[in-house]
Enzyme design. Sequence first.
Site, PDB file in Angstrom:
ATOM      1  N   SER A 104       2.895   0.441  14.848  1.00 53.27           N
ATOM      2  CA  SER A 104       3.109   1.613  14.002  1.00 53.27           C
ATOM      3  C   SER A 104       1.797   2.374  13.878  1.00 53.27           C
ATOM      4  O   SER A 104       0.768   1.804  13.532  1.00 53.27           O
ATOM      5  CB  SER A 104       3.583   1.186  12.614  1.00 53.27           C
ATOM      6  OG  SER A 104       4.896   0.699  12.654  1.00 53.27           O
ATOM      7  N   HIS A 109       4.363   5.812   6.960  1.00 54.15           N
ATOM      8  CA  HIS A 109       4.699   4.521   6.344  1.00 54.15           C
ATOM      9  C   HIS A 109       3.520   3.560   6.362  1.00 54.15           C
ATOM     10  O   HIS A 109       3.468   2.639   5.550  1.00 54.15           O
ATOM     11  CB  HIS A 109       5.950   3.906   6.979  1.00 54.15           C
ATOM     12  CG  HIS A 109       5.772   3.306   8.342  1.00 54.15           C
ATOM     13  ND1 HIS A 109       6.131   3.962   9.510  1.00 54.15           N
ATOM     14  CD2 HIS A 109       5.304   2.100   8.735  1.00 54.15           C
ATOM     15  CE1 HIS A 109       5.905   3.184  10.547  1.00 54.15           C
ATOM     16  NE2 HIS A 109       5.385   2.042  10.102  1.00 54.15           N
ATOM     17  N   ASP A 140       6.811  11.067  10.770  1.00 50.85           N
ATOM     18  CA  ASP A 140       6.188   9.861  10.213  1.00 50.85           C
ATOM     19  C   ASP A 140       4.684   9.848  10.512  1.00 50.85           C
ATOM     20  O   ASP A 140       4.213   9.126  11.390  1.00 50.85           O
ATOM     21  CB  ASP A 140       6.865   8.620  10.793  1.00 50.85           C
ATOM     22  CG  ASP A 140       6.528   7.353  10.033  1.00 50.85           C
ATOM     23  OD1 ASP A 140       5.627   7.390   9.174  1.00 50.85           O
ATOM     24  OD2 ASP A 140       7.169   6.316  10.287  1.00 50.85           O
TER      25      ASP A 140
END
Length: 695
Positions: A627, A83, A219
Amino acid sequence: MKRFKFLLLFLVIQVSAQQGGMWIPSLLEGMNEEEMKTLGSKLSAKDIYDVNESSLKDAIGHFGGGCTSEIISPKGLVLTNHHCGFSQIQSHSSLENDYLKNGFWAENMKDELPNKGLYIEFIVRIEDVTNQVLSGVLDTMTEKEKQSLIDKNGNAYQKEVVKEKWQDTKIKSFYKGNQYFLFVTERFEDIRLVGAPPTSIGKFGSDTDNWVFPRHTGDFSLFRIYANKNNQPAEYSEDNVPYTPKHYLPISLDGVSEGDFTLVFGFPGTTDEYLPAVAIEHLTKNFNPSNIAIREAALKVIDAHMKASDDIRIKYASKQARIANAWKKWIGQDLGIEKSEAIVKRKAFEAKFLQVLKEEGQESKYGNILPEFERLYKDFAHVDVKRRNFIEVFLVTNELMMMAFRTYQFEQNVKNDPDALDKAKVSITNYLKKIHKNYDSTVDKGVFENVMPFHSDHVDTSIYDETAFTSLDTALKLFEGSSEDILKRINEDSAYVFAKPMIEEFYTSTLLEYDQKKSPITALQKEYMKALLEVLPNERYFPDANNTLRVTYGQVRGYSPRDAVSYNAVSYLDGVIEKYIPGDYEFDVPQRLRDLYKSKDYGPYADVNGKIPVCFLGTNHTSGGNSGSPTIDAHGNLIGLNFDRVWEGTMSDVYYDPEICRNIMVDLRYVLFIIDKYAGATHLIDEMSLVHPKK
């Protein structure tokens, strides 16, 4: 201005290891180092941060200013979240080459794809410059006078910093402006896409699983840093070569077990851990509910169109993810604050603060702070929500209003400085091209109809039939010719005529009122932080996240979010297959992955139970910006890739509770399994150093 001996706070050795906190990596010696050892770490503070020798910090990069990344090979190979690299993957995708749907794997370095505007920044060193920045700042000064002198001192100091010509500096405030640190940085701007799994792996579970455990999401994405022939940062060039890093992370094949030490290293964005109880109440009762409702209204339209059209799915994939991410986070934040009784506990802490003030005779000095917070927030709540509603409608969810907003800024720039016309034209035309690359007026019209009522009773969808902004060609023609011609055209456009009065009200009324009422709250928060450090010096204080490099440590742990419900720490590929729904945009599973599961062709990446691990939980205190952060084991090896938090734990931005706050990480063995067995990109595996620290 009174100075505090902040470093003493980091040197207090505690008997039992506590968890939570986002610590400055240059200040880990003492309390933090001992806590990490108690949790199982074998690392020294210098292993993590060292100016003179290579250390873990040299492998950690700020990815595009919003995520974290880490170097995993001697050839500058970089790992981050899917992402985090999503917009780059999307920018290279088309109906003919749908890298979102099918994934992308460069077969060699020549096939790696450049990404204009993407950068990765590393920290060279960190210095405490509190005395230099606060020199001459007095308590008797106004906040404006203080900030002016602080900026002046900081700018002057940065000019004297010894650094290489390609390096840069920045000074950031900590503890609400009571302490300052200088960061010397290196920014690499030739970053190329190397590999990414299909969305069905990289975003498996999509919105339904977002912020929720068990997760089964691969991810991750891979990039590579290129440098000039001297191994220095350089803009994109075919002559550039793969960057040779000062340090890269070896990858452990031994996996994780309950209780294993975990260190997450990265760039958390923003937290507010020292808010008064009244501020948290405002967040849960006023601010979050309004934001949630607006984004929910927008997502209802976007999701329906994405399900009906592959073209819309590709165009809106990144936008939908951005809107949905915060929407679900705010919902979880409210749940976590309620479950953890954060407001009740914060009020108890404030009662303790007031009691100590009374015992030490400091009521006259700091006793006004909490009552003043109550008064200020009561007056601030309405305009805070009103301002945010405008932002959500005009700057986040509806693209026609975004174009109108930028047009208003264009008009003001040209009116204030006629010589700025050419520069303003370039800016607005580039913005319009960016919007229209992934724009659909039918989708946007539906969003407009759903979200505008949150800001205005006047909702006129007919403007979409008359405005020039819904077509790139006609939108660009608005900005041709002289300033007089342009201003005349835009002020006759239906969308701009509709939006302009509301934008003007935002600037001339809402924003001014917001700034007027927010300013004393900001000043009081700084005073409150100062008071806490002075009055309760033995409490455990870590600075709020502010987009700078931090360390957070913890352990692999499952958790129980509610009565009779508990989650193990690790999820497996079995769960991917269990969730599989053929053709579903969230839970479809590629045939190749199903075949590998059926044949159990796992290579060296299976757990001791013979299963392929996918994700695991830890007690690390993370936030937005973490992230893509590496999860590092007790020996300094990469074991996971941070990408999420559990739903109830999103409240850790304002209140960390070790009982329910968990971060979610992709197990690196799943990453390697996908690269090797699924994609067949063994040349990338060959670049990495795979180790067995437990053996």
